[in-house]
Design an enzyme around this catalytic site. Structure first.
Site, PDB file in Angstrom:
ATOM      1  N   TYR A 104      35.162  20.670 -28.146  1.00 30.75           N
ATOM      2  CA  TYR A 104      34.644  20.460 -26.791  1.00 30.75           C
ATOM      3  C   TYR A 104      34.004  21.717 -26.208  1.00 30.75           C
ATOM      4  O   TYR A 104      33.551  21.701 -25.060  1.00 30.75           O
ATOM      5  CB  TYR A 104      35.763  19.976 -25.869  1.00 30.75           C
ATOM      6  CG  TYR A 104      36.350  18.636 -26.277  1.00 30.75           C
ATOM      7  CD1 TYR A 104      35.577  17.482 -26.252  1.00 30.75           C
ATOM      8  CD2 TYR A 104      37.675  18.530 -26.684  1.00 30.75           C
ATOM      9  CE1 TYR A 104      36.110  16.251 -26.620  1.00 30.75           C
ATOM     10  CE2 TYR A 104      38.220  17.311 -27.049  1.00 30.75           C
ATOM     11  CZ  TYR A 104      37.436  16.176 -27.021  1.00 30.75           C
ATOM     12  OH  TYR A 104      37.965  14.974 -27.401  1.00 30.75           O
ATOM     13  N   ARG A 132      47.934   8.887 -34.498  1.00 26.08           N
ATOM     14  CA  ARG A 132      47.565   9.848 -33.449  1.00 26.08           C
ATOM     15  C   ARG A 132      48.776  10.746 -33.204  1.00 26.08           C
ATOM     16  O   ARG A 132      49.927  10.279 -33.250  1.00 26.08           O
ATOM     17  CB  ARG A 132      47.168   9.146 -32.157  1.00 26.08           C
ATOM     18  CG  ARG A 132      46.650  10.170 -31.129  1.00 26.08           C
ATOM     19  CD  ARG A 132      46.326   9.580 -29.779  1.00 26.08           C
ATOM     20  NE  ARG A 132      46.113  10.673 -28.819  1.00 26.08           N
ATOM     21  CZ  ARG A 132      46.131  10.534 -27.501  1.00 26.08           C
ATOM     22  NH1 ARG A 132      46.340   9.356 -26.966  1.00 26.08           N
ATOM     23  NH2 ARG A 132      45.943  11.575 -26.723  1.00 26.08           N
ATOM     24  N   HIS A 133      48.553  12.027 -32.971  1.00 21.49           N
ATOM     25  CA  HIS A 133      49.663  12.941 -32.717  1.00 21.49           C
ATOM     26  C   HIS A 133      50.471  12.474 -31.517  1.00 21.49           C
ATOM     27  O   HIS A 133      49.982  11.738 -30.640  1.00 21.49           O
ATOM     28  CB  HIS A 133      49.148  14.365 -32.474  1.00 21.49           C
ATOM     29  CG  HIS A 133      48.265  14.504 -31.275  1.00 21.49           C
ATOM     30  ND1 HIS A 133      48.751  14.538 -29.980  1.00 21.49           N
ATOM     31  CD2 HIS A 133      46.921  14.608 -31.168  1.00 21.49           C
ATOM     32  CE1 HIS A 133      47.760  14.655 -29.135  1.00 21.49           C
ATOM     33  NE2 HIS A 133      46.631  14.695 -29.828  1.00 21.49           N
ATOM     34  N   GLY A 134      51.739  12.882 -31.451  1.00 24.49           N
ATOM     35  CA  GLY A 134      52.585  12.564 -30.316  1.00 24.49           C
ATOM     36  C   GLY A 134      52.082  13.205 -29.032  1.00 24.49           C
ATOM     37  O   GLY A 134      51.194  14.070 -29.043  1.00 24.49           O
ATOM     38  N   GLU A 158      40.408  18.051 -34.010  1.00 22.85           N
ATOM     39  CA  GLU A 158      39.922  17.545 -32.728  1.00 22.85           C
ATOM     40  C   GLU A 158      38.441  17.863 -32.551  1.00 22.85           C
ATOM     41  O   GLU A 158      37.904  18.807 -33.141  1.00 22.85           O
ATOM     42  CB  GLU A 158      40.739  18.194 -31.605  1.00 22.85           C
ATOM     43  CG  GLU A 158      40.350  17.812 -30.196  1.00 22.85           C
ATOM     44  CD  GLU A 158      40.564  16.345 -29.905  1.00 22.85           C
ATOM     45  OE1 GLU A 158      39.739  15.530 -30.390  1.00 22.85           O
ATOM     46  OE2 GLU A 158      41.513  16.011 -29.179  1.00 22.85           O
TER      47      GLU A 158
END
Length: 228
Positions: free
Chosen positions: A87, A8-10, A84
């Site tokens: 949304y 997962r990205h930081g 991602e």
């Protein structure tokens, strides 16, 4: 088949400001996220990586940058399918205000029926991400052999949906899974089934997934001896 390390990205500026970033451009790692990314080379130092695959979004590219600088032999590929969730109209809005939206209850309790206004459905999100993993598993194995390990940097909901698929869980249960920023989740894929080896690990990975049986597809009855 290949072993997949999901990164997962930081931590991002959107994470700390409580905003649902989605695909909003210009969302970068915050100071802590940059430090998490800087630690990634040491955490993966014992892993022989065949390749790295990244979401196209800035925060994922920034997360992998220190690892790729330390490991110039590892090729980077970008795949839109692990971007991602779209949304839609929710992108860029505060999570606190979205909590009052009737759709949020559906997202939490019945995500397989949730579709974001102006965006995509969570079911569609999972389908594209799992398709990407299947395609990359086949490509990595064909090019590097069945013991190959590769990294894929993506986003929380994407990683959770891939884990749910690996566990044979219905998407409606995927909100029970949690992965922290810059955590490592390891899935070993075999001809018959995947094995979830690590979930949301925030430490160093010391070895690839253990193989407890001659075929490599059987579960370790009794729990097994763990990694050598």
């Amino acid at each position: 088949m290949a072993t997949l390390i999901l990164v997962r990205h930081g931590r991002s500026t959107a994470n700390t400001s409580g905003v649902l970033a989605g695909r909003t451009p210009g969302v970068s790692l915050d100071e802590r996220g940059a430090a998490q990314a800087a630690a990634l080379p040491d955490r993966l130092a014992r892993m022989e990586l065949a390749a790295a695959v990244s979401s196209p979004l800035q925060r994922c590219q920034e997360t992998l940058a220190p690892l790729l600088a330390a490991r110039p032999d590892v090729p980077l590929h970008t795949d839109d399918r692990i971007s991602e969730c779209d949304y839609g109209d929710w992108s860029g809005r505060k999570l606190a205000e979205l909590a009052d939206e009737p759709l949020m209850t559906v997202v939490q309790q019945h995500p397989s029926s949730a579709a974001f206004p102006g965006g995509e459905s969570m079911r569609g999100m999972q389908a594209r991400a799992v398709d990407a993993v299947r395609d990359w598993n086949a490509r990595i194995e064909a090019e590097h052999g069945e013991d190959a390990v590769y990294a894929m940097c993506s986003h929380g909901d994407i990683i959770k949906s891939i884990v749910a698929d690996a566990l044979g869980m219905h998407l409606d249960l995927f909100q029970r899974i949690h992965v922290d920023p810059c955590s490592l989740t390891v899935i070993r894929y075999t001809r018959l089934r995947p094995f979830l080896v690590r979930l949301g690990d925030t430490g160093e990975l010391t070895s690839p997934a253990p193989r407890e049986s001659a075929s490599g597809t059987d579960a370790a009855v009794g729990g097994g001896a763990g990694a050598p």
